[in-house]
Structure formats: structure tokens, C-alpha cells
Write a protein that holds these residues in place. Structure first.
Motif, PDB file in Angstrom:
ATOM      1  N   ALA A  44     -19.369 -26.288  20.842  1.00  0.00           N
ATOM      2  CA  ALA A  44     -18.520 -26.798  21.925  1.00  0.00           C
ATOM      3  C   ALA A  44     -17.216 -26.016  22.021  1.00  0.00           C
ATOM      4  CB  ALA A  44     -18.247 -28.287  21.730  1.00  0.00           C
ATOM      5  N   ASN A  45     -16.552 -25.812  20.883  1.00  0.00           N
ATOM      6  CA  ASN A  45     -15.292 -25.060  20.884  1.00  0.00           C
ATOM      7  C   ASN A  45     -15.493 -23.637  21.360  1.00  0.00           C
ATOM      8  OD1 ASN A  45     -13.250 -26.761  20.200  1.00  0.00           O
ATOM      9  ND2 ASN A  45     -13.173 -26.178  18.055  1.00  0.00           N
ATOM     10  N   MET A  46     -16.519 -22.999  20.835  1.00  0.00           N
ATOM     11  CA  MET A  46     -16.776 -21.607  21.185  1.00  0.00           C
ATOM     12  C   MET A  46     -17.067 -21.483  22.672  1.00  0.00           C
ATOM     13  SD  MET A  46     -19.662 -19.109  19.661  1.00  0.00           S
ATOM     14  CE  MET A  46     -19.876 -17.467  20.258  1.00  0.00           C
ATOM     15  N   ALA A  47     -17.914 -22.344  23.180  1.00  0.00           N
ATOM     16  CA  ALA A  47     -18.283 -22.290  24.593  1.00  0.00           C
ATOM     17  C   ALA A  47     -17.074 -22.550  25.486  1.00  0.00           C
ATOM     18  CB  ALA A  47     -19.388 -23.293  24.884  1.00  0.00           C
ATOM     19  N   ALA A  48     -16.274 -23.554  25.157  1.00  0.00           N
ATOM     20  CA  ALA A  48     -15.108 -23.887  25.980  1.00  0.00           C
ATOM     21  C   ALA A  48     -14.117 -22.724  26.014  1.00  0.00           C
ATOM     22  CB  ALA A  48     -14.438 -25.152  25.442  1.00  0.00           C
ATOM     23  N   GLU A  49     -13.821 -22.156  24.854  1.00  0.00           N
ATOM     24  CA  GLU A  49     -12.865 -21.047  24.785  1.00  0.00           C
ATOM     25  C   GLU A  49     -13.407 -19.821  25.518  1.00  0.00           C
ATOM     26  OE1 GLU A  49     -10.611 -18.235  21.495  1.00  0.00           O
ATOM     27  OE2 GLU A  49     -11.550 -20.098  20.832  1.00  0.00           O
ATOM     28  N   ALA A  50     -14.651 -19.493  25.263  1.00  0.00           N
ATOM     29  CA  ALA A  50     -15.249 -18.308  25.886  1.00  0.00           C
ATOM     30  C   ALA A  50     -15.347 -18.458  27.395  1.00  0.00           C
ATOM     31  CB  ALA A  50     -16.624 -18.049  25.285  1.00  0.00           C
ATOM     32  N   HIS A  51     -15.808 -19.585  27.853  1.00  0.00           N
ATOM     33  CA  HIS A  51     -15.996 -19.764  29.289  1.00  0.00           C
ATOM     34  C   HIS A  51     -14.669 -19.791  30.046  1.00  0.00           C
ATOM     35  CE1 HIS A  51     -20.206 -21.364  28.350  1.00  0.00           C
ATOM     36  NE2 HIS A  51     -20.311 -20.157  28.842  1.00  0.00           N
ATOM     37  N   GLU A  52     -13.644 -20.366  29.453  1.00  0.00           N
ATOM     38  CA  GLU A  52     -12.335 -20.391  30.113  1.00  0.00           C
ATOM     39  C   GLU A  52     -11.794 -18.968  30.274  1.00  0.00           C
ATOM     40  OE1 GLU A  52      -8.923 -21.263  32.050  1.00  0.00           O
ATOM     41  OE2 GLU A  52     -10.712 -22.495  31.811  1.00  0.00           O
ATOM     42  N   LYS A  53     -11.883 -18.178  29.226  1.00  0.00           N
ATOM     43  CA  LYS A  53     -11.388 -16.805  29.311  1.00  0.00           C
ATOM     44  C   LYS A  53     -12.254 -15.961  30.248  1.00  0.00           C
ATOM     45  CE  LYS A  53      -8.814 -16.605  25.038  1.00  0.00           C
ATOM     46  NZ  LYS A  53      -8.564 -15.873  23.808  1.00  0.00           N
ATOM     47  N   LEU A  54     -13.548 -16.158  30.187  1.00  0.00           N
ATOM     48  CA  LEU A  54     -14.436 -15.408  31.080  1.00  0.00           C
ATOM     49  C   LEU A  54     -14.195 -15.780  32.540  1.00  0.00           C
ATOM     50  CD1 LEU A  54     -17.713 -15.478  29.004  1.00  0.00           C
ATOM     51  CD2 LEU A  54     -16.339 -13.472  29.546  1.00  0.00           C
ATOM     52  N   ARG A  55     -13.899 -17.044  32.782  1.00  0.00           N
ATOM     53  CA  ARG A  55     -13.612 -17.499  34.138  1.00  0.00           C
ATOM     54  C   ARG A  55     -12.401 -16.760  34.699  1.00  0.00           C
ATOM     55  NH1 ARG A  55     -10.236 -20.448  36.584  1.00  0.00           N
ATOM     56  NH2 ARG A  55      -9.165 -21.207  34.756  1.00  0.00           N
ATOM     57  N   ARG A  56     -11.450 -16.479  33.810  1.00  0.00           N
ATOM     58  CA  ARG A  56     -10.250 -15.749  34.216  1.00  0.00           C
ATOM     59  C   ARG A  56     -10.460 -14.230  34.182  1.00  0.00           C
ATOM     60  NH1 ARG A  56      -7.238 -19.516  30.433  1.00  0.00           N
ATOM     61  NH2 ARG A  56      -7.220 -17.698  29.083  1.00  0.00           N
ATOM     62  N   GLY A  57     -11.660 -13.784  33.797  1.00  0.00           N
ATOM     63  CA  GLY A  57     -11.964 -12.359  33.752  1.00  0.00           C
ATOM     64  C   GLY A  57     -11.413 -11.648  32.539  1.00  0.00           C
ATOM     65  N   GLU A  58     -11.045 -12.388  31.519  1.00  0.00           N
ATOM     66  CA  GLU A  58     -10.479 -11.801  30.307  1.00  0.00           C
ATOM     67  C   GLU A  58     -11.573 -11.458  29.307  1.00  0.00           C
ATOM     68  OE1 GLU A  58      -7.645 -14.470  28.588  1.00  0.00           O
ATOM     69  OE2 GLU A  58      -6.618 -14.780  30.497  1.00  0.00           O
ATOM     70  N   VAL A  59     -11.285 -10.483  28.468  1.00  0.00           N
ATOM     71  CA  VAL A  59     -12.165 -10.193  27.341  1.00  0.00           C
ATOM     72  C   VAL A  59     -11.903 -11.277  26.301  1.00  0.00           C
ATOM     73  CG1 VAL A  59     -12.672  -8.568  25.486  1.00  0.00           C
ATOM     74  CG2 VAL A  59     -12.152  -7.731  27.770  1.00  0.00           C
TER      75      VAL A  59
END
Length: 128
Positions: free
Chosen positions: A33-48
Motif C-alpha cells: 500500500a505504501n509503495m503503491a501510494a508513493e509511486a503512483h503519486e509521483k508518477l501522476r506528477r511525472g516525477e521519477v
């Protein structure tokens, strides 16, 4: 879509076993859950996504720590098409970190609870 052969040495899976499954299947349930939330939020913003640390489950059931960097690959319209992930095994580092913390705690307990006088001095006798 693709996994290099290092996965066999690192986690014990054959490449063919992993193609087509969700990468989250390899992540320890407590970390998903933590990994997915952090990754998806940054990916949504186009960040690495840099240095997400997660526990992955090896084929034999062992738990290993990995540092994972994911780069979003966008199509011409800026829509996420796929992701490239690089995972580095940091299990030895995490174990050494744990051992160091345990030793520091023991040293602190010794220093705080000893009735002896403990000092550090130079060869000249000067107390440091």
C-alpha cells in the motif's frame, strides 16, 4: 513486459515466471500500500520515483530489501505508457544497519549503567 536474467540470481524466479504478472505480487504485503501510494503519486506528477525501499519476496519465501527506482515512460500525449524499474538488493546493507544499531544500544546501556569511571585519554595522559 521485460525482466532481465538477474532476477534468477537475485530472487530465484525464472524470467518466464514473471512476464505478465503485476510487479506488486513480488512486494511484501505490508509494503504494498505504501509503495503503491508513493509511486503512483509521483508518477501522476511525472516525477521519477527515487529510492523507494521495499521488501520483495524471493521464490523460496525469503524476504529481501530492495531500493527501487521507477521511471515513467510517457507517450506523445503525455499519457503513462509503461514504467522502467531498476531494483537493487540492499539486504546486506539493511542487516549491517540492524547490527550496528544493536551494538550502539548495548554500548549506550553499558555507558549509562556502569559504576566504573570510563575515560579516553591520549598517550600523554591528557583526557580527551
Amino acid at each position: 513486459l521485460y525482466v532481465n536474467e538477474a532476477v534468477t540470481h537475485s530472487l530465484g524466479y525464472k524470467v518466464e515466471e514473471l512476464i505478465g504478472i503485476s510487479a506488486y505480487n513480488l512486494v511484501h504485503p505490508d509494503d504494498r500500500a505504501n509503495m503503491a501510494a508513493e509511486a503512483h503519486e509521483k508518477l501522476r506528477r511525472g516525477e521519477v520515483v527515487n529510492q523507494i525501499t521495499a521488501r520483495l519476496i524471493a521464490k523460496n519465501g525469503d524476504i529481501k530489501y530492495y531500493e527501487i527506482t521507477t521511471t515513467p515512460m510517457l507517450d506523445n500525449n503525455g499519457v503513462l505508457e509503461y514504467m522502467i524499474a531498476v531494483a537493487r538488493d540492499i539486504s546486506d546493507y539493511k542487516e549491517a544497519e540492524k547490527v550496528r544499531a544493536e551494538k550502539e544500544l548495548l554500548l549506550k546501556l553499558l555507558a549509562e549503567n556502569t559504576v566504573d569511571v570510563v575515560c579516553l585519554h591520549e598517550t600523554s595522559g591528557r583526557l580527551v
